[in-house]
Design an enzyme around this catalytic site. Structure first.
Site, PDB file in Angstrom:
ATOM      1  N   HIS A  65      10.008   1.885  -8.143  1.00  0.00           N
ATOM      2  CA  HIS A  65       8.977   1.013  -7.570  1.00  0.00           C
ATOM      3  C   HIS A  65       8.560  -0.074  -8.565  1.00  0.00           C
ATOM      4  O   HIS A  65       7.678   0.122  -9.396  1.00  0.00           O
ATOM      5  CB  HIS A  65       7.761   1.862  -7.192  1.00  0.00           C
ATOM      6  CG  HIS A  65       6.758   1.153  -6.331  1.00  0.00           C
ATOM      7  ND1 HIS A  65       5.933   1.823  -5.474  1.00  0.00           N
ATOM      8  CD2 HIS A  65       6.437  -0.163  -6.204  1.00  0.00           C
ATOM      9  CE1 HIS A  65       5.144   0.962  -4.848  1.00  0.00           C
ATOM     10  NE2 HIS A  65       5.435  -0.257  -5.286  1.00  0.00           N
ATOM     11  N   ARG A  69       9.250 -10.457  -8.313  1.00  0.00           N
ATOM     12  CA  ARG A  69       8.697 -11.769  -7.953  1.00  0.00           C
ATOM     13  C   ARG A  69       9.723 -12.882  -7.777  1.00  0.00           C
ATOM     14  O   ARG A  69       9.330 -14.026  -7.512  1.00  0.00           O
ATOM     15  CB  ARG A  69       7.667 -12.237  -9.000  1.00  0.00           C
ATOM     16  CG  ARG A  69       6.643 -11.194  -9.433  1.00  0.00           C
ATOM     17  CD  ARG A  69       5.799 -10.689  -8.305  1.00  0.00           C
ATOM     18  NE  ARG A  69       4.634  -9.927  -8.778  1.00  0.00           N
ATOM     19  CZ  ARG A  69       3.888  -9.155  -8.004  1.00  0.00           C
ATOM     20  NH1 ARG A  69       4.193  -9.019  -6.709  1.00  0.00           N
ATOM     21  NH2 ARG A  69       2.857  -8.502  -8.497  1.00  0.00           N
ATOM     22  N   ASN A  99       9.095  -7.735  -1.487  1.00  0.00           N
ATOM     23  CA  ASN A  99       8.080  -8.770  -1.245  1.00  0.00           C
ATOM     24  C   ASN A  99       8.317  -9.976  -2.150  1.00  0.00           C
ATOM     25  O   ASN A  99       7.525 -10.320  -3.015  1.00  0.00           O
ATOM     26  CB  ASN A  99       6.660  -8.213  -1.397  1.00  0.00           C
ATOM     27  CG  ASN A  99       6.374  -7.617  -2.760  1.00  0.00           C
ATOM     28  OD1 ASN A  99       7.281  -7.233  -3.494  1.00  0.00           O
ATOM     29  ND2 ASN A  99       5.102  -7.540  -3.108  1.00  0.00           N
ATOM     30  N   HIS A 184       4.028   1.970   1.934  1.00  0.00           N
ATOM     31  CA  HIS A 184       2.722   1.583   1.405  1.00  0.00           C
ATOM     32  C   HIS A 184       1.733   1.976   2.494  1.00  0.00           C
ATOM     33  O   HIS A 184       1.731   1.397   3.585  1.00  0.00           O
ATOM     34  CB  HIS A 184       2.695   0.078   1.143  1.00  0.00           C
ATOM     35  CG  HIS A 184       1.369  -0.458   0.722  1.00  0.00           C
ATOM     36  ND1 HIS A 184       1.151  -0.969  -0.537  1.00  0.00           N
ATOM     37  CD2 HIS A 184       0.189  -0.583   1.379  1.00  0.00           C
ATOM     38  CE1 HIS A 184      -0.103  -1.385  -0.640  1.00  0.00           C
ATOM     39  NE2 HIS A 184      -0.709  -1.158   0.517  1.00  0.00           N
ATOM     40  N   HIS A 237       2.860   5.446  -4.285  1.00  0.00           N
ATOM     41  CA  HIS A 237       1.594   5.503  -5.032  1.00  0.00           C
ATOM     42  C   HIS A 237       0.481   6.282  -4.327  1.00  0.00           C
ATOM     43  O   HIS A 237      -0.548   5.719  -3.929  1.00  0.00           O
ATOM     44  CB  HIS A 237       1.108   4.101  -5.416  1.00  0.00           C
ATOM     45  CG  HIS A 237       1.257   3.028  -4.358  1.00  0.00           C
ATOM     46  ND1 HIS A 237       0.815   3.158  -3.059  1.00  0.00           N
ATOM     47  CD2 HIS A 237       1.789   1.780  -4.448  1.00  0.00           C
ATOM     48  CE1 HIS A 237       1.066   2.051  -2.398  1.00  0.00           C
ATOM     49  NE2 HIS A 237       1.656   1.202  -3.222  1.00  0.00           N
ATOM     50  N   ASN A 283      -3.891  -1.829  -5.901  1.00  0.00           N
ATOM     51  CA  ASN A 283      -3.911  -1.331  -4.531  1.00  0.00           C
ATOM     52  C   ASN A 283      -2.779  -0.325  -4.325  1.00  0.00           C
ATOM     53  O   ASN A 283      -1.615  -0.702  -4.435  1.00  0.00           O
ATOM     54  CB  ASN A 283      -3.749  -2.497  -3.546  1.00  0.00           C
ATOM     55  CG  ASN A 283      -4.052  -2.087  -2.124  1.00  0.00           C
ATOM     56  OD1 ASN A 283      -4.776  -1.122  -1.885  1.00  0.00           O
ATOM     57  ND2 ASN A 283      -3.494  -2.808  -1.175  1.00  0.00           N
ATOM     58  N   ASP A 310       5.032   1.144 -10.023  1.00  0.00           N
ATOM     59  CA  ASP A 310       4.469   0.036  -9.235  1.00  0.00           C
ATOM     60  C   ASP A 310       4.189  -1.156 -10.159  1.00  0.00           C
ATOM     61  O   ASP A 310       3.147  -1.809 -10.059  1.00  0.00           O
ATOM     62  CB  ASP A 310       3.205   0.460  -8.494  1.00  0.00           C
ATOM     63  CG  ASP A 310       2.747  -0.572  -7.461  1.00  0.00           C
ATOM     64  OD1 ASP A 310       3.521  -1.507  -7.172  1.00  0.00           O
ATOM     65  OD2 ASP A 310       1.607  -0.447  -6.962  1.00  0.00           O
ATOM     66  N   HIS A 314       1.235 -10.262 -12.855  1.00  0.00           N
ATOM     67  CA  HIS A 314       0.569 -11.465 -12.354  1.00  0.00           C
ATOM     68  C   HIS A 314       0.329 -12.429 -13.508  1.00  0.00           C
ATOM     69  O   HIS A 314       0.265 -12.028 -14.671  1.00  0.00           O
ATOM     70  CB  HIS A 314      -0.768 -11.111 -11.703  1.00  0.00           C
ATOM     71  CG  HIS A 314      -0.651 -10.373 -10.419  1.00  0.00           C
ATOM     72  ND1 HIS A 314      -0.186 -10.951  -9.256  1.00  0.00           N
ATOM     73  CD2 HIS A 314      -0.933  -9.077 -10.100  1.00  0.00           C
ATOM     74  CE1 HIS A 314      -0.192 -10.058  -8.285  1.00  0.00           C
ATOM     75  NE2 HIS A 314      -0.635  -8.916  -8.765  1.00  0.00           N
ATOM     76  N   GLY A 330      -2.959  -5.458  -8.826  1.00  0.00           N
ATOM     77  CA  GLY A 330      -1.728  -5.107  -9.518  1.00  0.00           C
ATOM     78  C   GLY A 330      -1.897  -4.878 -11.003  1.00  0.00           C
ATOM     79  O   GLY A 330      -2.766  -5.478 -11.647  1.00  0.00           O
TER      80      GLY A 330
END
Length: 432
Positions: A65, A69, A99, A184, A237, A283, A310, A314, A330
């Site tokens: 996981h 980006r 994503n 998720h 998670h 999250n 996870d 950022h 995150g």
């Protein structure tokens, strides 16, 4: 040590072999494990000789996981920087979430993503397909076509699937194609604008909270759909004690369910949040201490199968130290996972070292059917990590390979340091 070498000898270490710690050497030839044992080669005859005396030698760790980006948000992370961070943490195989923009929701885009991963990555990247077209949660992708194009498993991670029929059809396809839906779990109608866990800390900081039921209510739905379809359902998670108990009951009834816990949920509770520092915002959020203890118990009794980071980098502007409301969710995890968990749990007698290694190697390999990973065996690829478990050091931003620095663990002292990481016998990280 040279970046490429035909023959490598790692000698004098304690080696993790099939969940046992054994004093032996590791001989690597042409990118594969040639032998495990003693007196395997004269050091003068090998291309590279690595002295692992007093060090731990393990299979390369597996993280199912991560978020890289790329394409779409390379100012946060790139495939290259993300995999450098993985290697720095001792990981040699990762599962990259879908994503990104564009998301690989069709065979053509999946093949483009895989080609980009292969070009830019320094570790093995297993690529998720989204569950739904455009990750919009409305219509499932064609699982068979996506798998044929090279998809590893399926996840809309970052978003909970709000429509039960979409999850039902996804699990039907998972069953038909012997693959995994990694969920998720989040019911949007129960979020109420929450930014951290609902409770005393949210009240103290004057911010809206997320209730546990926003996770566990959707999980209960999904487990019923898992039972109805027989598809392999994996919960990403896990964060609440109610979710742990639901998974425990599901496994007792023979459902095809696996689950992961993230390091930050094992290490921190909402009481540990410092002011409005958004490095503590993720999250699902950090829950209360009872939830944290339930995760630990869930790992120990087998309810939770594995640990996955996870890893969610950022840019600094998205993670201000004084704004929980507007900051992105995150936390980075690749470079702090093993060293923090070893220091806080193994050294304190909560987990054994072999348990921790199992949750980061064998368990994810088995659950996700990852071939040629998670163990050391002659003939298999030389994906190897070497750790120093005896020298205290501080976690410092200057050491991170990830573009993302968004972790509250910076400044902590750990007693575990990655010394060497090999992928297919190639050095992808070495501490100088």
């Amino acid at each position: 040590m040279a970046e490429k070498a035909e023959t490598i000898l790692i000698h004098g270490g304690t080696v993790d072999i099939n969940d046992r710690l054994v004093k032996c050497d590791v001989l690597i030839k042409n990118g594969r494990i040639a032998a495990l044992g003693h007196d395997l080669a004269d050091p003068s005859t090998v291309d590279c000789d690595f002295d692992a005396t007093n060090l731990l030698v393990t299979p390369g760790l597996i993280d199912v996981h991560v978020h890289y980006r790329e394409p779409g948000q390379t100012y946060k992370e790139t495939i290259h920087t993300g995999t450098l961070a993985a290697a720095h943490g001792g990981f040699t195989t990762v599962g990259a979430m879908a994503n990104v923009d564009p998301t690989p929701d069709n065979p053509e885009q999946m093949q483009k993503q895989l080609a980009l991963n292969a070009k830019e990555g320094v570790v093995h990247i297993k690529q998720y397909s989204p569950v739904s077209v455009g990750r919009a949660g409305q219509e499932t992708v064609d699982f068979k076509q996506q798998l044929a194009a090279g998809a590893f498993a399926f996840s809309d991670d970052g978003s909970g699937i709000q429509h039960a029929d979409v999850m039902y059809h996804a699990l039907q396809q998972a069953k038909a194609n012997n693959t995994v839906v990694a969920a998720h779990v989040e019911e949007n109608s129960l979020l109420f604008g929450g930014v951290i866990n609902a409770g005393k800390k949210a009240e103290e900081l004057g911010v809206p909270g997320k209730i546990n039921a926003s996770e566990s209510a959707q999980l209960a739905r999904d487990l019923m759909l898992c039972e109805a379809t027989g598809g392999h359902y994996h919960m990403c998670h896990v964060s609440t004690r109610q979710s742990v108990e639901l998974i425990r009951q599901a496994k007792a009834h023979g459902l095809n369910v696996t689950a992961e816990a993230a390091p930050h949920h094992l290490l921190l509770a909402d009481k540990d949040i410092v002011g409005c520092d958004s490095y503590y915002k993720m999250n699902p959020p950090l829950r209360n201490e009872k939830d944290r203890q339930a995760l630990i118990e869930g790992l120990l009794d087998g309810t939770i199968d594995m640990i996955a980071t996870d890893h969610a980098p950022h840019a600094a502007k998205e993670k201000p130290h004084d704004d929980l409301i507007h900051a992105a969710n995150g936390i980075t995890g690749s470079e702090t996972c093993f060293n923090k968990l070893y220091t806080e749990f193994v050294e304190k007698g909560v987990f054994t070292l072999t348990q921790l290694l199992h949750w980061l190697t064998v368990a994810p390999a088995e659950a996700f059917h990852i071939q040629h990973a998670g163990f050391l065996m002659p003939g298999e690829p030389a994906d190897v990590a070497v750790f120093d478990l005896h020298t205290p050091r501080k976690l410092e931003e200057a050491d991170y390979r990830s573009k993302g620095k968004n972790t509250p663990f910076t400044g902590d002292t750990v007693d575990c340091t990655t010394m060497l990481t090999l992928v297919d016998g190639k050095v992808v990280y070495q501490r100088r």
